[in-house]
Design a protein around this motif. Structure first.
Motif, mmCIF file in Angstrom:
data_model
loop_
_atom_site.group_PDB
_atom_site.id
_atom_site.type_symbol
_atom_site.label_atom_id
_atom_site.label_comp_id
_atom_site.label_asym_id
_atom_site.label_seq_id
_atom_site.Cartn_x
_atom_site.Cartn_y
_atom_site.Cartn_z
ATOM 1 N N SER A 93 -3.297 -11.625 2.570
ATOM 2 C CA SER A 93 -3.778 -10.670 3.564
ATOM 3 C C SER A 93 -4.347 -11.456 4.744
ATOM 4 O O SER A 93 -5.079 -12.432 4.537
ATOM 5 C CB SER A 93 -4.860 -9.784 2.952
ATOM 6 N N ARG A 121 -3.935 -4.923 2.576
ATOM 7 C CA ARG A 121 -4.790 -3.889 1.998
ATOM 8 C C ARG A 121 -5.271 -2.862 3.022
ATOM 9 O O ARG A 121 -5.403 -3.134 4.206
ATOM 10 C CB ARG A 121 -5.974 -4.520 1.282
ATOM 11 N N LYS A 188 2.266 8.379 9.669
ATOM 12 C CA LYS A 188 1.388 7.243 9.953
ATOM 13 C C LYS A 188 2.148 6.052 10.537
ATOM 14 O O LYS A 188 3.089 5.538 9.951
ATOM 15 C CB LYS A 188 0.666 6.833 8.661
ATOM 16 N N ASN A 213 3.531 -0.421 12.259
ATOM 17 C CA ASN A 213 4.941 -0.365 11.884
ATOM 18 C C ASN A 213 5.774 -0.400 13.156
ATOM 19 O O ASN A 213 5.707 0.528 13.960
ATOM 20 C CB ASN A 213 5.232 0.918 11.112
HETATM 21 C C1 BT5 Z 1 -5.442 1.689 6.391
HETATM 22 O O1 BT5 Z 1 -6.011 1.989 5.190
HETATM 23 O O2 BT5 Z 1 -4.730 2.428 7.012
HETATM 24 C C2 BT5 Z 1 -5.763 0.298 6.916
HETATM 25 C C3 BT5 Z 1 -4.547 -0.590 6.950
HETATM 26 C C4 BT5 Z 1 -4.856 -1.942 7.547
HETATM 27 C C5 BT5 Z 1 -3.698 -2.895 7.427
HETATM 28 C C6 BT5 Z 1 -3.961 -4.180 8.166
HETATM 29 S S1 BT5 Z 1 -2.542 -5.162 8.285
HETATM 30 C C7 BT5 Z 1 -3.439 -6.527 8.804
HETATM 31 C C8 BT5 Z 1 -4.726 -6.506 8.005
HETATM 32 N N1 BT5 Z 1 -4.576 -7.218 6.762
HETATM 33 C C9 BT5 Z 1 -4.707 -6.414 5.696
HETATM 34 O O3 BT5 Z 1 -4.617 -6.778 4.506
HETATM 35 N N2 BT5 Z 1 -4.950 -5.151 6.113
HETATM 36 C C10 BT5 Z 1 -5.028 -5.081 7.553
HETATM 37 P P1 BT5 Z 1 -6.018 3.429 4.518
HETATM 38 O O4 BT5 Z 1 -6.510 4.436 5.499
HETATM 39 O O5 BT5 Z 1 -6.762 3.232 3.256
HETATM 40 O O6 BT5 Z 1 -4.510 3.748 4.248
HETATM 41 C C11 BT5 Z 1 -3.793 3.140 3.177
HETATM 42 C C12 BT5 Z 1 -2.654 4.078 2.788
HETATM 43 O O7 BT5 Z 1 -1.664 4.114 3.821
HETATM 44 C C13 BT5 Z 1 -1.898 3.650 1.547
HETATM 45 O O8 BT5 Z 1 -2.511 4.135 0.390
HETATM 46 C C14 BT5 Z 1 -0.509 4.266 1.773
HETATM 47 O O9 BT5 Z 1 -0.503 5.615 1.400
HETATM 48 C C15 BT5 Z 1 -0.365 4.217 3.261
HETATM 49 N N3 BT5 Z 1 0.421 3.044 3.709
HETATM 50 C C16 BT5 Z 1 0.542 1.820 3.136
HETATM 51 N N4 BT5 Z 1 1.307 1.009 3.872
HETATM 52 C C17 BT5 Z 1 1.705 1.728 4.951
HETATM 53 C C18 BT5 Z 1 2.526 1.448 6.087
HETATM 54 N N5 BT5 Z 1 3.077 0.250 6.301
HETATM 55 N N6 BT5 Z 1 2.702 2.448 6.981
HETATM 56 C C19 BT5 Z 1 2.163 3.672 6.812
HETATM 57 N N7 BT5 Z 1 1.380 3.980 5.776
HETATM 58 C C20 BT5 Z 1 1.146 3.028 4.849
#
Ligand code: BT5
Length: 324
Positions: A93, A121, A188, A213
Motif C-alpha cells: 500500500s 486499503r 464510485k 480509477n
Molecule cells: C475508500 O475507502 O474509498 C478509500 C480508498 C483509498 C485508496 C487509496 S489508493 C492509494 C492509497 N493507498 C491505499 O492503500 N489506499 C489509498 P472506503 O470508503 O472504505 O471504500 C472501500 C470500498 O470501495 C471497498 O469495500 C469496495 O466496495 C470499494 N472498492 C474497492 N476498490 C475499488 C475501486 N478500485 N473502485 C471503486 N470502488 C472500489
C-alpha cells in the motif's frame, strides 16, 4: 545519464508535432548519438511511443502506459505539491510507504505513487482494488499545523481538488459523496483515505491516500465491483495519461491548500457543497453504532455531516457509509 533521459523527455514533450534528429538531440544534450539512441530505446521500454523517420528523426506519438516519474515532474506547475516523488512499481500500500517517509521527516508535498497495490486499503481495513497500470494509486504527505479535530477538512479539500483536477484534464465532472467518495452517475470513481500522525492534540503529518480509477475497462474490475465502480475510461471511451492527471490534481491541491492555510475552511466548504450529491437528500448513514435515516442538511466547519432525522433531531455524523 539521467540528465540525458530528462532532457529527451523534455525535448519531446515540448515539441509534440516536430521531428527531432538524433544529431540535433545529441548536440542539444551534449552527448553522443549512440547515447541518444540508447535512451530512446529505454524510453520505448517504459511505454513512450516514439516514431522514427529516416532523415527526419524522432517524434513523440503517445505517452506511456506506465507512469514515468520524470514526466510528472516536467510540466508540474506547483511549488511543492508532488515535487518530491517516491515512485514504486508494485507495493502493498502506498499509505504504508508514506507513513514511513513521514516518520523519517519527509517534506510536505511528498508524493508516493505505485503502478500497482497488492494490499491497497480503504477505511475500516476494507480492500481497495488497484490493478496495475490502470489507475492512480498515490499517497500525499501534508503537514498542516492544525488540531486533530480539523483533520477531516483535508479529506474534503482533497475531494474538491481531485474533482477539479479530473475536470481540468478530462472534462469529466464527478460528484462528491460525503465524506470521501467521488461518483460518476452514482458509481464510485475515486476513494480517499486520510490517516494521521499526531502528537497530543496537534497533527504532525497527514497521509492522504487517493485512489482514482482511470483506464479500467469493465473486466479490469473484480466481479463484485463491476456494477458499483466506474473509471474515466468507461465514462469517456478514451484512455488518459495518468501523469497528466496527477499534475492537474497536484496543481489544484496546492491552490486549495494554500487558500485553506490563508482563509480557513470556509471557501473550501462552499466548493465542496457545490459538488456534493448528498446534501438536501434523504440518506441512510451506516455508522459503527447503527443506522440513521435523515435529511443531509450540510457539513459543519469541521467537516462533520449533519443529518436531521424524521423527528427533527439533528445528528452529527463523524464517520459512516452513506447510502443515497
Ligand atoms: C475508500 O475507502 O474509498 C478509500 C480508498 C483509498 C485508496 C487509496 S489508493 C492509494 C492509497 N493507498 C491505499 O492503500 N489506499 C489509498 P472506503 O470508503 O472504505 O471504500 C472501500 C470500498 O470501495 C471497498 O469495500 C469496495 O466496495 C470499494 N472498492 C474497492 N476498490 C475499488 C475501486 N478500485 N473502485 C471503486 N470502488 C472500489
Amino acid at each position: 545519464s539521467s540528465d540525458i533521459r530528462k532532457g529527451l523527455i523534455e525535448a519531446f514533450t515540448n515539441n509534440p508535432d516536430q521531428y527531432l534528429s538524433g544529431e540535433s538531440l545529441a548536440e542539444l544534450l551534449g552527448c553522443s548519438r549512440t547515447a541518444i539512441w540508447k535512451h530512446i530505446e529505454s524510453l520505448r521500454k517504459d511505454g513512450f511511443i516514439l516514431e522514427a523517420v529516416r532523415k527526419k528523426g524522432y517524434r513523440i506519438i503517445s505517452s506511456p502506459e506506465k507512469i514515468v516519474p520524470d514526466k510528472i515532474f516536467f510540466g508540474l506547475n506547483t511549488k511543492y505539491m508532488g515535487r518530491n516523488i517516491h515512485f514504486e512499481d508494485s507495493v502493498d500500500s502506498t499509505q504504508t510507504i508514506a507513513q514511513k517517509l513521514a516518520l523519517e521527516g519527509a517534506e510536505e508535498g511528498t508524493l508516493v505513487i505505485a503502478e500497482e497495490q497488492l494490499g491497497g486499503r480503504g477505511r475500516l481495513e476494507r480492500k481497495w482494488q488497484s490493478p496495475k497500470y490502470k489507475g492512480i494509486w498515490m499517497s500525499l504527505i501534508l503537514k498542516p499545523n492544525i488540531p486533530i479535530m480539523r483533520a477531516p477538512q483535508l479529506t474534503l479539500l482533497t475531494a474538491v481538488a481531485v474533482v477539479q483536477g479530473i475536470h481540468e484534464v478530462t472534462g469529466v465532472q464527478a460528484d462528491i459523496k460525503w465524506p470521501n467518495d467521488l461518483l460518476l452517475h452514482g458509481k464510485k470513481l475515486t476513494g480517499i483515505l486520510t490517516e494521521m500522525q499526531a502528537d497530543s492534540d496537534r497533527v504532525h503529518s497527514l497521509i492522504i491516500g487517493i485512489g482514482i480509477n482511470v483506464n479500467q475497462q469493465l473486466e479490469d474490475f473484480e466481479k463484485d465491483l463491476q456494477s458499483s465502480a466506474t473509471s474515466i475510461y468507461l465514462e469517456t471511451q478514451k484512455s488518459w495519461d495518468r501523469a497528466e492527471l496527477i499534475q492537474g490534481i497536484m496543481l489544484q491541491l496546492e491552490k486549495l491548500y494554500q487558500l485553506y492555510l490563508e482563509k480557513g475552511f470556509y471557501p473550501i466548504k462552499l466548493l465542496w457543497e457545490s459538488y456534493s450529491v448528498s446534501l438536501g437528500q434523504k440518506v441512510t448513514a451506516n455508522t459503527l453504532n447503527g443506522s440513521i435515516v435523515g435529511l443531509a442538511k450540510g457539513i459543519t466547519e469541521d467537516g462533520v455531516l449533519l443529518l436531521e432525522d424524521e423527528q427533527g433531531v439533528m445528528h452529527s455524523i463523524y464517520s459512516a457509509d452513506i447510502l443515497l
